[in-house]
Design an enzyme around this catalytic site. Structure first.
Site, short mmCIF file in Angstrom:
data_model
loop_
_atom_site.label_atom_id
_atom_site.label_comp_id
_atom_site.label_asym_id
_atom_site.label_seq_id
_atom_site.Cartn_x
_atom_site.Cartn_y
_atom_site.Cartn_z
N ARG A 29 1.21 -1.12 0.29
CA ARG A 29 -0.24 -0.12 0.02
C ARG A 29 1.12 1.26 0.17
NH1 ARG A 29 -3.81 -1.51 4.78
NH2 ARG A 29 -1.24 -1.77 5.59
N ASN A 47 -6.08 -3.12 2.37
CA ASN A 47 -5.79 -4.69 2.33
C ASN A 47 -6.92 -5.18 2.59
OD1 ASN A 47 -3.38 -5.11 2.05
ND2 ASN A 47 -2.80 -4.88 4.67
#
Length: 104
Positions: A29, A47
């Site tokens: 990320r 996620n």
């Protein structure tokens, strides 16, 4: 279409994505956010509960294509991408996000 703000007379694109493989616990990320910001894109990344990373990208078409390639082939240094799916691709007239955020 008002293209005054865009170089090369290209429009804005919005696309959703989901990346499969070893993409959690490998700073995926953080790297995605960094790459998106480098390309001047907005959107988000998070996620999922089933081990993937998903989100949305918005910005000039050529830049969106660059990040799609990056999500498909590169990712974070420790990630192992098996595939990236893209959906809901559409042209937009204005960006719907202010920046690119990591969603918890």
């Amino acid at each position: 279409m008002c293209g005054a703000a865009m170089e090369e007379g290209e429009g804005l694109l919005s696309v959703d994505y989901e990346v499969f493989g070893k993409v959690q616990g490998v700073f995926f990320r953080k790297y995605t956010q960094g790459e998106a910001k480098r390309l001047g894109l907005v959107g988000w990344v998070q996620n999922t509960s089933h081990g993937t990373v998903q989100g949305q990208i918005q910005g000039p078409t050529a830049r969106v294509r660059e990040l799609q390639d990056w999500l498909r082939k590169i990712g974070s240094p420790q990630s192992r991408i098996s595939r990236a799916d893209f959906s809901n691709e559409k042209e937009i007239t204005a960006l719907e996000h202010k920046d690119f955020q990591i969603v918890k």
